[in-house]
Structures are given as C-alpha cells and as structure tokens.
Design a protein around this motif. Structure first.
Motif, PDB file in Angstrom:
ATOM      1  N   VAL A 250       0.752  -1.038   0.078  1.00  0.00           N
ATOM      2  CA  VAL A 250       0.151  -0.074   0.011  1.00  0.00           C
ATOM      3  C   VAL A 250       1.055   1.267   0.020  1.00  0.00           C
ATOM      4  CG1 VAL A 250      -1.869   1.247   1.452  1.00  0.00           C
ATOM      5  CG2 VAL A 250      -1.981  -1.258   1.123  1.00  0.00           C
ATOM      6  N   PHE A 251       0.411   2.148  -0.747  1.00  0.00           N
ATOM      7  CA  PHE A 251       1.176   3.529  -0.877  1.00  0.00           C
ATOM      8  C   PHE A 251       0.301   4.541  -1.052  1.00  0.00           C
ATOM      9  CE2 PHE A 251       1.036   2.230  -5.078  1.00  0.00           C
ATOM     10  CZ  PHE A 251       0.575   3.511  -5.728  1.00  0.00           C
ATOM     11  N   THR A 252       1.067   5.886  -0.710  1.00  0.00           N
ATOM     12  CA  THR A 252       0.291   7.002  -0.979  1.00  0.00           C
ATOM     13  C   THR A 252       0.574   7.846  -2.220  1.00  0.00           C
ATOM     14  OG1 THR A 252       1.710   8.618   0.392  1.00  0.00           O
ATOM     15  CG2 THR A 252       0.006   7.236   1.747  1.00  0.00           C
ATOM     16  N   ASP A 253      -0.313   8.700  -2.714  1.00  0.00           N
ATOM     17  CA  ASP A 253      -0.077   9.365  -3.850  1.00  0.00           C
ATOM     18  C   ASP A 253      -0.916  10.861  -4.050  1.00  0.00           C
ATOM     19  OD1 ASP A 253       1.009   9.952  -6.291  1.00  0.00           O
ATOM     20  OD2 ASP A 253       0.342   8.083  -7.382  1.00  0.00           O
ATOM     21  N   ASN A 254      -0.588  11.625  -4.544  1.00  0.00           N
ATOM     22  CA  ASN A 254      -1.418  12.762  -4.863  1.00  0.00           C
ATOM     23  C   ASN A 254      -2.568  12.505  -6.047  1.00  0.00           C
ATOM     24  OD1 ASN A 254       1.373  13.737  -4.026  1.00  0.00           O
ATOM     25  ND2 ASN A 254      -0.161  14.937  -2.916  1.00  0.00           N
ATOM     26  N   VAL A 255      -3.850  12.369  -5.917  1.00  0.00           N
ATOM     27  CA  VAL A 255      -4.798  12.125  -6.910  1.00  0.00           C
ATOM     28  C   VAL A 255      -5.027  13.526  -7.795  1.00  0.00           C
ATOM     29  CG1 VAL A 255      -6.792  13.006  -5.437  1.00  0.00           C
ATOM     30  CG2 VAL A 255      -7.187  11.048  -7.329  1.00  0.00           C
ATOM     31  N   GLY A 256      -5.009  14.506  -7.214  1.00  0.00           N
ATOM     32  CA  GLY A 256      -5.175  15.702  -8.178  1.00  0.00           C
ATOM     33  C   GLY A 256      -5.635  16.751  -7.173  1.00  0.00           C
ATOM     34  N   ASP A 257      -6.542  17.686  -8.033  1.00  0.00           N
ATOM     35  CA  ASP A 257      -7.330  18.787  -7.256  1.00  0.00           C
ATOM     36  C   ASP A 257      -8.795  18.551  -7.295  1.00  0.00           C
ATOM     37  OD1 ASP A 257      -4.305  19.894  -7.454  1.00  0.00           O
ATOM     38  OD2 ASP A 257      -4.822  21.008  -9.480  1.00  0.00           O
ATOM     39  N   ALA A 258      -9.257  19.223  -6.110  1.00  0.00           N
ATOM     40  CA  ALA A 258     -10.713  19.162  -6.026  1.00  0.00           C
ATOM     41  C   ALA A 258     -11.228  20.591  -5.717  1.00  0.00           C
ATOM     42  CB  ALA A 258     -11.126  18.374  -5.059  1.00  0.00           C
ATOM     43  N   GLU A 259     -12.461  20.822  -5.841  1.00  0.00           N
ATOM     44  CA  GLU A 259     -13.161  21.984  -5.443  1.00  0.00           C
ATOM     45  C   GLU A 259     -14.749  21.683  -4.447  1.00  0.00           C
ATOM     46  OE1 GLU A 259     -14.467  24.331  -8.712  1.00  0.00           O
ATOM     47  OE2 GLU A 259     -12.385  25.176  -8.972  1.00  0.00           O
ATOM     48  N   ILE A 260     -14.861  22.605  -3.444  1.00  0.00           N
ATOM     49  CA  ILE A 260     -15.857  21.956  -2.718  1.00  0.00           C
ATOM     50  C   ILE A 260     -16.789  23.115  -2.514  1.00  0.00           C
ATOM     51  CG2 ILE A 260     -16.676  21.120  -0.303  1.00  0.00           C
ATOM     52  CD1 ILE A 260     -13.946  19.630  -0.172  1.00  0.00           C
ATOM     53  N   LYS A 261     -17.801  23.369  -2.710  1.00  0.00           N
ATOM     54  CA  LYS A 261     -18.778  24.413  -2.384  1.00  0.00           C
ATOM     55  C   LYS A 261     -20.030  23.825  -1.533  1.00  0.00           C
ATOM     56  CE  LYS A 261     -19.719  24.947  -6.946  1.00  0.00           C
ATOM     57  NZ  LYS A 261     -18.557  24.162  -7.718  1.00  0.00           N
ATOM     58  N   GLY A 262     -20.402  24.549  -0.594  1.00  0.00           N
ATOM     59  CA  GLY A 262     -21.470  24.142   0.138  1.00  0.00           C
ATOM     60  C   GLY A 262     -22.003  25.172   1.163  1.00  0.00           C
ATOM     61  N   ILE A 263     -22.983  24.910   1.926  1.00  0.00           N
ATOM     62  CA  ILE A 263     -23.846  25.806   2.855  1.00  0.00           C
ATOM     63  C   ILE A 263     -23.922  24.706   4.047  1.00  0.00           C
ATOM     64  CG2 ILE A 263     -25.730  27.342   3.244  1.00  0.00           C
ATOM     65  CD1 ILE A 263     -25.980  27.761   0.360  1.00  0.00           C
ATOM     66  N   ASP A 264     -23.511  25.318   5.211  1.00  0.00           N
ATOM     67  CA  ASP A 264     -24.312  24.647   6.306  1.00  0.00           C
ATOM     68  C   ASP A 264     -24.700  25.785   7.351  1.00  0.00           C
ATOM     69  OD1 ASP A 264     -21.820  25.831   7.527  1.00  0.00           O
ATOM     70  OD2 ASP A 264     -20.866  23.959   7.025  1.00  0.00           O
ATOM     71  N   GLY A 265     -25.679  25.044   8.135  1.00  0.00           N
ATOM     72  CA  GLY A 265     -26.567  26.064   9.054  1.00  0.00           C
ATOM     73  C   GLY A 265     -27.083  25.281  10.248  1.00  0.00           C
ATOM     74  N   ASP A 266     -27.583  26.177  11.241  1.00  0.00           N
ATOM     75  CA  ASP A 266     -28.114  25.687  12.202  1.00  0.00           C
ATOM     76  C   ASP A 266     -29.100  26.532  13.051  1.00  0.00           C
ATOM     77  OD1 ASP A 266     -26.682  26.724  14.781  1.00  0.00           O
ATOM     78  OD2 ASP A 266     -25.275  26.140  13.570  1.00  0.00           O
ATOM     79  N   PHE A 267     -30.005  25.877  13.740  1.00  0.00           N
ATOM     80  CA  PHE A 267     -30.838  26.902  14.298  1.00  0.00           C
ATOM     81  C   PHE A 267     -31.362  26.042  15.814  1.00  0.00           C
ATOM     82  CE2 PHE A 267     -33.955  24.178  12.593  1.00  0.00           C
ATOM     83  CZ  PHE A 267     -35.130  24.031  13.466  1.00  0.00           C
ATOM     84  N   SER A 268     -31.924  27.130  16.665  1.00  0.00           N
ATOM     85  CA  SER A 268     -32.495  26.588  18.034  1.00  0.00           C
ATOM     86  C   SER A 268     -33.484  27.719  18.271  1.00  0.00           C
ATOM     87  CB  SER A 268     -31.336  26.570  19.129  1.00  0.00           C
ATOM     88  OG  SER A 268     -30.105  25.774  18.942  1.00  0.00           O
ATOM     89  N   TRP A 269     -34.731  26.930  18.463  1.00  0.00           N
ATOM     90  CA  TRP A 269     -35.962  27.670  18.647  1.00  0.00           C
ATOM     91  C   TRP A 269     -36.637  27.262  19.987  1.00  0.00           C
ATOM     92  CZ3 TRP A 269     -40.889  27.308  15.049  1.00  0.00           C
ATOM     93  CH2 TRP A 269     -41.523  28.441  15.716  1.00  0.00           C
ATOM     94  N   VAL A 270     -36.863  28.535  20.997  1.00  0.00           N
ATOM     95  CA  VAL A 270     -37.513  28.213  22.003  1.00  0.00           C
ATOM     96  C   VAL A 270     -39.059  28.755  21.575  1.00  0.00           C
ATOM     97  CG1 VAL A 270     -37.927  28.691  24.473  1.00  0.00           C
ATOM     98  CG2 VAL A 270     -35.645  28.712  23.760  1.00  0.00           C
ATOM     99  N   VAL A 271     -39.770  27.609  21.251  1.00  0.00           N
ATOM    100  CA  VAL A 271     -41.249  27.827  20.708  1.00  0.00           C
ATOM    101  C   VAL A 271     -42.087  28.386  21.744  1.00  0.00           C
ATOM    102  CG1 VAL A 271     -43.167  26.904  19.411  1.00  0.00           C
ATOM    103  CG2 VAL A 271     -40.725  25.990  18.828  1.00  0.00           C
ATOM    104  N   THR A 272     -42.121  27.717  22.890  1.00  0.00           N
ATOM    105  CA  THR A 272     -42.890  28.113  23.947  1.00  0.00           C
ATOM    106  C   THR A 272     -42.001  27.719  25.189  1.00  0.00           C
ATOM    107  OG1 THR A 272     -43.922  26.016  24.455  1.00  0.00           O
ATOM    108  CG2 THR A 272     -45.079  27.464  22.786  1.00  0.00           C
ATOM    109  N   ASP A 273     -42.469  27.965  26.348  1.00  0.00           N
ATOM    110  CA  ASP A 273     -41.738  27.667  27.610  1.00  0.00           C
ATOM    111  C   ASP A 273     -41.836  26.129  27.669  1.00  0.00           C
ATOM    112  OD1 ASP A 273     -41.497  30.366  28.127  1.00  0.00           O
ATOM    113  OD2 ASP A 273     -42.951  30.235  29.511  1.00  0.00           O
TER     114      ASP A 273
END
Length: 884
Positions: A677-700
């Motif tokens: 087994v050996f390691t190599d450099n496969v090439g180049d890559a691009e990544i585009k994305g959106i991540d998000g999160d929310f927390s909502w106290v709807v009621t008590d």
C-alpha cells in the motif's frame, strides 16, 4: 405553572448545533437561549461573537441525546463524517474534504495524516490511520470548527478541528453523581453502562475531580457457519481463472480439490462486542489571585471482539463469515497540564501533554487471497501435472502490535480583550512516534513450506527459533517519528465599534523520520539512498541496473526526492495565513467573511521508487512516489450569526468555497501486489457548500433545533498516472452526501411538585454517498460473485467504460468498467421519555426507532465488500442522580 431550576435545565438540553438552556426564572418566566462560551480562537468568547463557524454540543445536550461516542453524536453534526470499520478504527472528515484512507491492517505504517485535528482539551490527539476514540463522559462541551484551522491549530487541521472539552475541578465545594443504563438490541445482546464523578474542594486553593466509566456494548452481528455454494466463502481457486491463465486448470473443480476455509469453531451470535472502561483525574491549584495550575490524567481501555460489518452476500443484514478470532485492544494514557496566569497586561498560557497508546489487534486476512495476480501462489501450487495441482485452506491472519507516544508543548500570550486591538501569539512543539510490528500469515505452510522462507528472505525469521512464529510469512517492522515546531499569531483590530478585522499566520517546520523494514525491503536504507542521491549510494542499495533507471526517473521529474536529506529524513516548512472581517449589524446579528488555509504534511512510502511488477496498461513505466507531497486546502466563506425574537431563536449559516491542491489518497493495486500500500496525490478538487443550524424556544414547554449541510464536491484535475484508476474530472469526492440534516424537539410538562416530565425526539437524514477513491467496484463485485456464487446486491455508480487499475478480465471475459459503490441514503430516529427533578432523572429510550440498517461504510479491504452498519433498534432505561 411552577418553574424549578431543573425545569429549565431540561429545556436546555437539545441542540445539534449549539445547546440550548433556559436561564434563571425571569419576571416573564420566559425561557431564552443560553450564551455558550467557546474557545475556538484560543480565547473564551460567546459562540455568537466568534467570526467563524462553530458548532457546540454541551454536556447537557449529549446527555439528552443519549450519546457518548463520536460515531453516535456525529449524526447530529451534518457537516461531519465518521468513516471506518468500528470502534477505534475510524476517520473524521468535515465539509466533504474526504479521500481514501488505507485499510486498517497497515494503517499504523502507511496511513495518511488526518485532515481533521482532534483535541482533548488543549492537546491534539489525532493520529495517522487510527484516531483516538475518546469516550465522552463528564464533558463540558464538544466544539466543531469547520474549515481550515491551521493558523491556530496546526497540521491536520486542514478541513476542521474537533475539540472535546472536559469538565474541570470546581472550587465551589462538593458534588457527585452517577449515570447508569441498560438496554437490549433487536436480534442482539444486552448492553449496560455506569458513569460516575465526584468533585471536591479540599482547601480554598485546591480542588480535585474524578470521573470514571465502564460501558459494555453488546453485539448484534452473527458469525455464521460457512456454507460454500449458499452465499458462503468457496475458497481460493474460484478466483484464479480471472487472475492468471496459468491457473485456468486450477479453477476447474473437476481438476482441483479446492479446500474452503472452515469456521465451525468460531460460529457465534452477537460476537461484535465493545467495552470502554476508563477514568479521568483532575487537580486544580490556585497558586495566587493571578496564577493557577491544572493537571489531568485520562486512562482508557477499549476492547472489541469480532467485526462491526456484515457480508451483504449472506441472508439478512447481520451475518458474516469470519475464519480467525478477531480482537482489537486499544489502551491509552494521557497526562496534561495547563499553567495560566497574568503578567502585567499579558495573559499567559503554557500547556502540554504526554500521550502513550498501545494497540494489539488480530484481524482475519483470509480475503487477501481474493485479489491479486500473485495471491494464488500463497495457497495453490504450480505443479505441471494436473493431478498434482491443488489449493489448500486459504485462512490467513494479521497481528499488529503498535506503540505510540506523543508529547506536545504550547506557550501562548493574549493581550487584553477590552482593547481595540488584540493579539494571540505563541510557539508550539510536537513530537510523536509510532512503532509498529505487523505479522502476516499469507502462505499455507502445508503446501509451501519453503515459500515462507523465500518471502522472509532468511530461514531464521520463520523458523521455530526465530523471533516470529513459524506460521508468520511477512512482517512490517517500522518506526515513524514526526517532529514539528511552529510559531503562530493572530491580530484582531476594531476598525469601528461594529467592524473588526483579523489576520493570522503560522510558520511550521516538520521533520518526518521513517525507519525500519518489511520482510522484503529495507525502508531505512532505501530512504538514505534517495536522500544521498549520489551514484555510489544508489548503486550500492539498488544495484547498477536499477539505480540507472531510478536516476533517469529522478532526472525526468517522475520521482521527487528533494525533501530528503542524506539520513533519509524528510523536511517541509511553510507559512499559512488566515484573514477575516466581521460586522456587528446589531447587537443580535453579525455577518462575517474569511479566507483560511490548511494543510496535511507529506507521507513517506515504504517502497518508494519501486516499479510495477506488471508493466502493462496504466502501469507501464510506473514508479511508486517516494512520498506523497503536502496537500493544501484554501477556503473562502461568508456567514451570519443571529439571535432573534427576544433571545428565543438562534439561526446561523455559512456558505463556503474550498479548493484542494494535490489531494492525497491511499493506493493499492491487486495486479501489482509487490506495491503493498502506498500514498499518492490524486489531483485537485473543489468543494462548495452551505451549512447552518438553528435553535428555537417555541414556547416555555417546547424547544426545536436542527442543522443542515449542502455540499457539492468535484475533482477538477486528476494525476496522469491515475487516469482511469481514480474517478475522472467532474466526479464527486467520497463519503459526503449532497444533503444531510437533523431535527430535534423536546417537550416538557409539570407532573406534580418538583417533578417534571419530558419527551425528546430526534431524526437525522444522510443522503447517498460514494465509497472510496478508486473505480474498482465492478472488479470487487466480480470477485464477490466468484468467491460466494452471488453478488453483494449493493448499488454501484458507473463512472467509466474501462477500469485501468487492473489488466485481467472479468469472469465473463469482458473488461471491467469503472465505478464506485454507493452508500445509500438513510433516516434514523430516536425517542425518549423521562421524569426528573433537581436531583435525579429516569428515562426510557428507543434508539433507531424504525430499525433502519444504514450503510455507514463499505469496506473492500477483503476484496469483497463488507458493510459497516448502525446498531439495530435498541430499547433501554437510564437513571442518573446528582448530589450537591
């Protein structure tokens, strides 16, 4: 309605993206979102004020989610991926920056460095091949920092950093508590756990905290009796026909008495067990009003038996055929210290740690016979007379003993936080050593008593008087040392009252020293010869003919040896930067933009410079790189953080674009088994994305929270020598789904007096993902049909008409197409019901409510696919009690 402190504490507990908490009773008795303090910038700040994306799960959140291991809580971090073959054998990826890691059987000697840094408090504990699997007990929070964090957190923070922050000794007095649970898994065994802690202030200046745990996780995978012809393993000769024409007669059952491996003595239900046991001891000493010292020691033992994957060719989704008793014993001790104080206007922190880790594993290696032009040599003879040709039992194993040590030191300085400009600066030193001895049984001693001696190079290594057992035919004995020194700094300047700009940089130097040998190769001598580079050194090691070809390869640029010195040491140094600007639109809304860089250091190859044994097709003239070069990730992101509607809603989101240059990958070609087994450099890559999160106290009484991730990955260039082997330009990177997300809700209600009841539910979705970085799925599927008499039934995405990674044809005489296995999308749901007051909590829970068998990982290291899946539906009971 009566509101108790626990009433609000229950409300707090959700949160995939930042835990919630109700504050003390207000005049309006309105629950609001807790201000979570994090140390993502190596300063303590509110998570909403840090101008980078940060996800935080507090200890209360982890408790409510009922998770304590990384493979469990990663389901609530949709931009984080956890891939591997079981406890203690996994790799972390963030935001789609994933590649193919080497299989676990050689991970200690030939693995890529991680692309995500894992920290326990202030100490980096991530390692090549096998990340530390730390049990999350008595935890303050878990911080996840997506995107490059290299300026502050160094190498292997290429695509992000994960920090597990433990609870520290408290000087306020005495507290203690325990948590216990028991559960049963559908079609599996019982599980149970006990966790406990106590905190005591011995004097006004001295406090101690102790946490301990024992978590036994019962199995659900069955090792069933091998029945060839009924989906079971048929032995070795069935694959020979497609591998080599010389073995065509051996593949004919009428001519060849093929022996299938037997596992009757190993048949067992629920044989994949795991047990986490450990303790953490902490001492805090307040030296004076300005200086304090914290010393902690964590000791953990992780013992597993069996495997955590099933054979898809067998009936059901919990059955496998294994032929060797398998186990993995992974013990570590980590001692850390942090001295904090103030000198005039500077806050000073010196922190260090020493990690000692020992791994002992036994792995079934029988599947090695299934792939490789030369594999059949190990179980079948080449007798010219047909009546003398035979193949014997192909059962094989691999044993590994690995010792790892790592010592880190960091000294940093912070200027006052209330100034218009703020500086964080420091120096970092890290030395780590991995010493591994791997012993392989790959040849049948009955059939070839002399073959092992040939493979070994000397008779003594496999003789009864030698250092290794007679049945061992191949050995890796390697010590890998990595020394790193770095200087880093970050400046933040308030341009106006609402606009802040920051700039950071890190200079580093890494020395990589790779010493040792395999049974057939002197790794140390090879690297010294390459580093020296003189005709005399190359001729002495390789011989004149091979040395001449190697010198031509170096002169043409095919082989790069410029990073090596004459001792064989590899050295790299560079400077990376990070810049950001943030605007506080209002007190509750912030927008930010940043540019950052991350990297992974080179990886030295054991057999660098070696030529392909099979000089056909894609491997004509090919030579293995002496090392894979550094791969780097440049990232641009824009985002916002908001806390709205009287502190009842938090919503954060980030859009990002990442470019990876010289992406490292792990390689292995079965037609050239001499490659290992050996390691190599496969090439180049691009990544585009959106991540998000929310927390909502709807009621008590009701809290809803969630998180999502949308990722688009693409290979933008492919190394010429990987054309037709790796996916083509435009293909997706492995393991990351285009969309994933989760949603949790908790409703609570008064029962009577101070008793509070609650219902907690969560659901997570993970889209389909592609496995690996080689288009070998159709080849592996062909082997599966030949070995088991049936296919795997797994989905494959076709990506090329021809797979150039092999030069033999499929069993029907056609050339293999190129494609990768698909890890299908899945939905998981959990539900719990509980009753609590200010001291105790009792809870019934159902994990994996719909009993979904998810494809978490497709493992092809046995040359036929094995599917790592989640635990089936599990029903249990938890009880906890806290003393104050």
């Amino acid at each position: 309605m009566k509101f108790t402190k626990l009433h609000y504490a229950v409300l707090t507990a959700l949160a995939a993206s930042g835990s919630l908490s109700a504050e003390e009773v207000t005049k309006q008795q309105k629950a609001t979102i807790e201000v979570i303090e994090v140390t993502a910038t190596k300063r303590t700040e509110s998570i909403q004020d840090v101008p980078v994306t940060v996800t935080a799960l507090t200890g209360a959140s982890l408790e409510k989610l009922g998770v304590s291991n990384f493979d469990e809580y990663v389901e609530f971090l949709p931009n984080v991926v956890f891939q591997g073959t079981g406890p203690g054998q996994n790799e972390i990826y963030i935001r789609g920056a994933a590649t193919a890691q080497t299989n676990i059987s050689v991970s200690s000697v030939q693995a890529l460095q991680p692309s995500v840094a894992f920290y326990l408090d202030e100490q980096p504990v991530s390692m090549q091949g096998r990340n530390l699997d730390v049990y999350a007990t008595d935890v303050e929070r878990i911080e996840v920092l997506p995107g490059p964090q290299g300026t502050l957190f160094g190498a292997s923070s290429q695509s992000g950093t994960v920090r597990l922050i433990t609870k520290k000794p408290n000087h306020d007095g005495f507290s203690a508590g325990f948590d216990t649970s028991t559960s049963t898994t559908k079609g599996g065994d019982l599980s149970n756990s006990v966790e406990a802690y106590f905190n005591m202030s011995l004097t006004d200046s001295l406090a101690v905290r102790v946490a301990t745990y024992n978590d036994y996780q019962g199995g659900w995978i069955d090792n069933i009796r091998n029945v060839p012809g009924q989906g079971g393993y048929n032995g070795s000769a069935v694959v020979i026909d497609r591998i080599s024409a010389n073995f065509a007669k051996l593949a004919d059952p009428e001519n060849t008495p093929t022996t299938a491996p037997q596992n009757d003595a190993l048949v067992e239900d629920d044989f994949n067990t795991a047990n986490y046991a450990g303790a953490r001891f902490g001492v805090s000493y307040l030296i004076n009003d300005e200086w304090n010292l914290l010393v902690q020691h964590t000791q953990q033992s992780l013992d597993t038996e069996g495997v955590f994957s099933y054979d898809p060719n067998l009936e059901g989704q919990t059955s496998t055929n294994r032929f060797v008793p398998e186990n993995n014993n992974d013990d570590f001790g980590l001692t850390t210290w942090t001295l904090e104080g103030r000198l005039e206007q500077l806050d000073i922190v010196y922190t260090g740690g020493y990690l000692d880790r020992d791994i002992n594993s036994t792995i079934d290696y029988t599947g090695y016979t299934n792939g490789g032009q030369f594999s059949a040599y190990y179980v079948c003879n080449y007798a010219s007379a047909p009546e003398a040709q035979e193949c014997l039992d192909p059962t094989k194993f691999y044993k590994e003993q690995t010792s790892t040590s790592r010592s880190t030191h960091e000294l940093r300085f912070n200027t006052p936080a209330d100034k218009d400009w703020r500086v964080t600066a420091g120096v970092f030193y890290d030395t780590q050593e991995v010493s591994s001895v791997g012993q392989f049984k790959i040849a049948n001693t009955e059939l070839f008593p002399d073959l092992q001696r040939t493979l070994a190079g000397t008779e003594g290594i496999n003789s009864n008087g030698g250092p290794f057992p007679a049945e061992v035919s191949f050995v890796n004995d390697v010590t890998h040392t990595i020394d790193q020194v770095a200087v880093f700094g970050q400046l933040a300047y308030d341009i106006t009252d609402t606009v802040t700009a920051s700039f950071g940089a890190r200079w580093y130097q890494i020395d990589d020293i790779y010493k040792g040998a395999t049974t057939t190769a002197d790794v140390s001598g090879r690297l010294r010869a390459f580093g020296d580079g003189s005709d005399a050194a190359l001729n002495e090691f390789f011989g004149e003919e091979e040395a001449s070809a190697i010198k031509d390869a170096i002169a043409s640029g095919q082989l790069d040896t410029s990073l090596l010195d004459n001792s064989g040491k590899l050295t790299v140094d560079d400077t990376i930067i990070k810049a950001s600007v943030d605007w506080k639109v209002t007190d509750d809304i912030m927008v930010f933009a940043s540019y950052s860089e991350g990297f992974r250091p080179p990886v030295t190859n054991r057999v660098g410079g070696g030529s392909a044994a099979n000089q056909e097709g894609a491997f004509e003239g090919f030579r293995i790189p002496v090392y894979s070069t550094t791969d780097s990730l440049d990232n641009i992101e824009v985002g916002f953080k908001s806390t709205l509607f009287d502190q009842s809603l938090r919503f954060n989101a980030t859009a990002y674009y990442s470019k990876i240059s010289d992406l490292q990958t792990s390689r292995y070609d079965p037609t050239n088994i001499s490659f290992l087994v050996f390691t190599d450099n496969v090439g180049d890559a691009e990544i585009k994305g959106i991540d998000g999160d929310f927390s909502w106290v709807v009621t008590d009484n009701l809290v809803i929270s969630g998180a999502f991730s949308v990722i688009d990955t693409e290979l933008t260039s492919v190394n010429d020598v990987l054309d037709g082997i790796a996916p083509s330009v435009g293909s997706r990177l492995p393991y990351s789904a285009k969309f994933s997300g989760n949603l949790q809700a908790e409703y609570y209600y008064n029962i009577s007096g101070d008793l509070t009841g609650y219902i907690n539910g969560s659901i997570s979705y993970t889209g389909e993902r592609l496995a690996g970085m080689a288009m070998d799925a159709y080849m592996v599927e062909d082997a599966t049909n030949l070995v088991y008499g049936t296919g795997s039934g797994l989905s494959i995405q076709k990506e090329a008409d021809v797979y150039k990674g092999v030069n033999y044809q499929s069993s029907n005489g056609e050339t293999f197409a190129g494609g990768r296995y698909i890890q299908d999308s899945y939905v998981l749901a959990n539900l719990s019901f509980g009753v609590t007051n200010d001291e105790w909590k009792a809870e019934l829970f159902i994990d994996n409510l719909t009993d979904k068998s998810a494809i978490l990982y497709v493992d092809t290291q046995q040359y036929t696919p094995k599917v790592v899946s989640n635990r089936p539906r599990t029903v249990g009971f938890r009880f906890s009690y806290d003393f104050y």
